[in-house]
Design an enzyme around this catalytic site. Structure first.
Site, short mmCIF file in Angstrom:
data_model
loop_
_atom_site.label_atom_id
_atom_site.label_comp_id
_atom_site.label_asym_id
_atom_site.label_seq_id
_atom_site.Cartn_x
_atom_site.Cartn_y
_atom_site.Cartn_z
N GLY A 84 0.64 -4.92 -5.19
CA GLY A 84 0.97 -3.02 -5.43
C GLY A 84 0.67 -3.17 -4.34
O GLY A 84 0.97 -1.83 -3.90
N ASP A 85 -0.90 -3.17 -3.17
CA ASP A 85 -0.80 -2.50 -2.08
C ASP A 85 0.34 -3.09 -0.96
O ASP A 85 0.80 -1.72 -0.31
CB ASP A 85 -1.85 -2.97 -1.27
CG ASP A 85 -3.44 -2.47 -2.11
OD1 ASP A 85 -3.30 -1.42 -1.91
OD2 ASP A 85 -4.57 -2.97 -2.07
N SER A 86 1.16 -4.16 -0.89
CA SER A 86 1.60 -3.70 0.48
C SER A 86 3.18 -3.17 -0.05
O SER A 86 4.29 -2.76 0.82
CB SER A 86 2.32 -5.39 0.17
OG SER A 86 1.02 -5.86 0.98
N GLY A 135 2.74 0.54 0.60
CA GLY A 135 2.63 0.28 2.13
C GLY A 135 3.37 0.15 2.30
O GLY A 135 4.71 1.36 3.94
#
Length: 398
Positions: A169-171, A174
């Site tokens: 989810g973070d990637s 980003g």
């Protein structure tokens, strides 16, 4: 990288962990000058992350900190914010992933910064976005992955939802932020004005969820966990082999399934009423997979791979890091590169993707030491004298 596509673009990265810094990593990979602002006391927590600590250092930081300059600056101090404003006044892009409202509290919201730099593009990465009733909640990847629908469909049907094994989810957030930055910069060429890129983790997950919403809206079907298969898409699964390794086979199109049947020495399966077309194979998926597994388990993977490749089928191993490092495809495309490192000597990591034919990206250096570029950047970019920098250092601001 004299011809890197983002050469000449200045990015100020204010943020930590993965979501915001991954956006900075992507931009830096393609030539942007990324100036990362870090707390003077400890820096980005990613400097400490990792299950192992070879030579006492995190293996995470060389990757997510690569191609960036590290400047220590206490943004909680008024003097630190003044220096940050001076840096941002020269920048094209700011990337931040503080909880929404933090920059506004510091007098560094977009309107404040754009008043002196109207072309500024600000990428704001957060769990739930800058608006809405959840915007001020803490938003980590696990929550965004759950709300975006990914967690519910990941794992085996008879077990609780699983995670992907990485902070996907973070990637994704980003990556979405980096894409938004490129769109905003393109718009700036026409309008001369910058804007805010609002990248929420849960929406970044939602955007890759294919037809999950539409299928429910039109038919009432709720997609569930299905393990290694996609229900109704067959054959497309992992199968056992005599040598103990798993082999992946994708042959769900009619023509490919016919080739698989011929390779198995079972051409009659292609005309069997249970498997004769895509819909029939979907209905009888479990039975078909059992038949294929009964064949693959009688053969070593080294024999199966060339046999099925020659038949024109999508086939492969389940790779781990050691497999990637010895694979000729990875080597031919330089998918993994070796970079000089002051502590490790050299360190291997993934290259910059996607590959561009004329102006490719690349890894110029790994994550730098904390504050390695503070004096140089504050002098050349912010215009501070050596005496002024020394004064800030004495106060603990840098």
């Amino acid at each position: 990288m004299a011809d890197a596509p983002l050469k000449g673009l200045r990015v100020i990265e204010m943020g930590s962990l993965i979501a915001g810094p991954f956006c900075g990593q992507v931009l830096g990979d393609f030539g942007a000058e990324v100036i990362k602002l870090e707390d003077p006391k400890a820096g980005d927590p990613m400097r400490q992350w990792g299950r192992t600590k070879p030579k006492g250092h995190s293996p995470w930081w060389p990757v997510i900190g690569r191609n960036k300059s590290s400047v220590t600056l206490d943004l909680r101090a008024p003097e630190g914010r003044d220096v940050a404003r001076a840096l941002i006044a020269t920048a094209d892009v700011v990337v931040e992933n503080f909880r929404p409202g933090t920059l506004e509290k510091w007098g560094m919201g977009y309107d404040d910064l754009a008043s002196t730099n109207p072309g500024l593009v600000m990428a704001r990465v957060s769990g739930f976005g800058q608006t809405g009733p959840y915007s001020h909640r803490a938003g980590y990847a696990l929550i965004g992955e759950a709300m975006g629908g990914l967690r519910h469909i990941t794992g085996e049907a008879d077990r609780p939802p699983a995670r992907a094994g990485i902070s996907i989810g973070d990637s994704l957030a980003g990556l979405n932020a980096a894409l938004g930055v490129m769109m905003a910069l393109h718009a700036r060429q026409r309008t001369g004005k910058g804007q805010v890129v609002d990248a929420a983790i849960y929406e970044s997950v939602l955007t890759v969820m294919e037809n999950l919403i539409t299928e429910y809206d039109l038919s009432g079907y709720v997609r569930e966990r299905s393990g290694a298969i996609l229900p109704g898409i067959a054959p497309s699964n992992v199968y056992p082999t005599r040598s103990g390794e798993l082999i992946l086979i994708g042959a769900n199109q009619d023509t490919l399934f016919k080739r698989l049947c011929e390779a198995m020495g079972r051409p009659e399966l292609a005309t069997d009423e249970r498997y004769r077309d895509h819909a029939a194979r979907g209905v009888n998926q479990l039975q078909l997979d059992a038949t294929i597994a009964g064949w693959t388990v009688e053969h070593d993977i080294e024999a199966l791979l060339p046999l099925l490749e020659d038949a024109g089928l999508a086939v492969g191993r389940v790779y781990r890091a050691p497999d990637m490092l010895k694979d000729p495809q990875f080597a031919a495309r330089q998918s993994i590169v070796e970079v000089a490192h002051p502590v490790f000597g050299t360190v291997k990591m993934q290259n910059a993707f996607p590959q561009l034919s004329d102006t490719p990206g690349g890894v110029r250096w790994p994550g730098p030491a904390l504050g390695e570029h503070t004096d140089a950047v504050l002098g050349a970019v912010a215009g501070l004298s050596a005496e002024a920098i020394a004064g800030l250092r004495a106060k603990g601001v840098v």
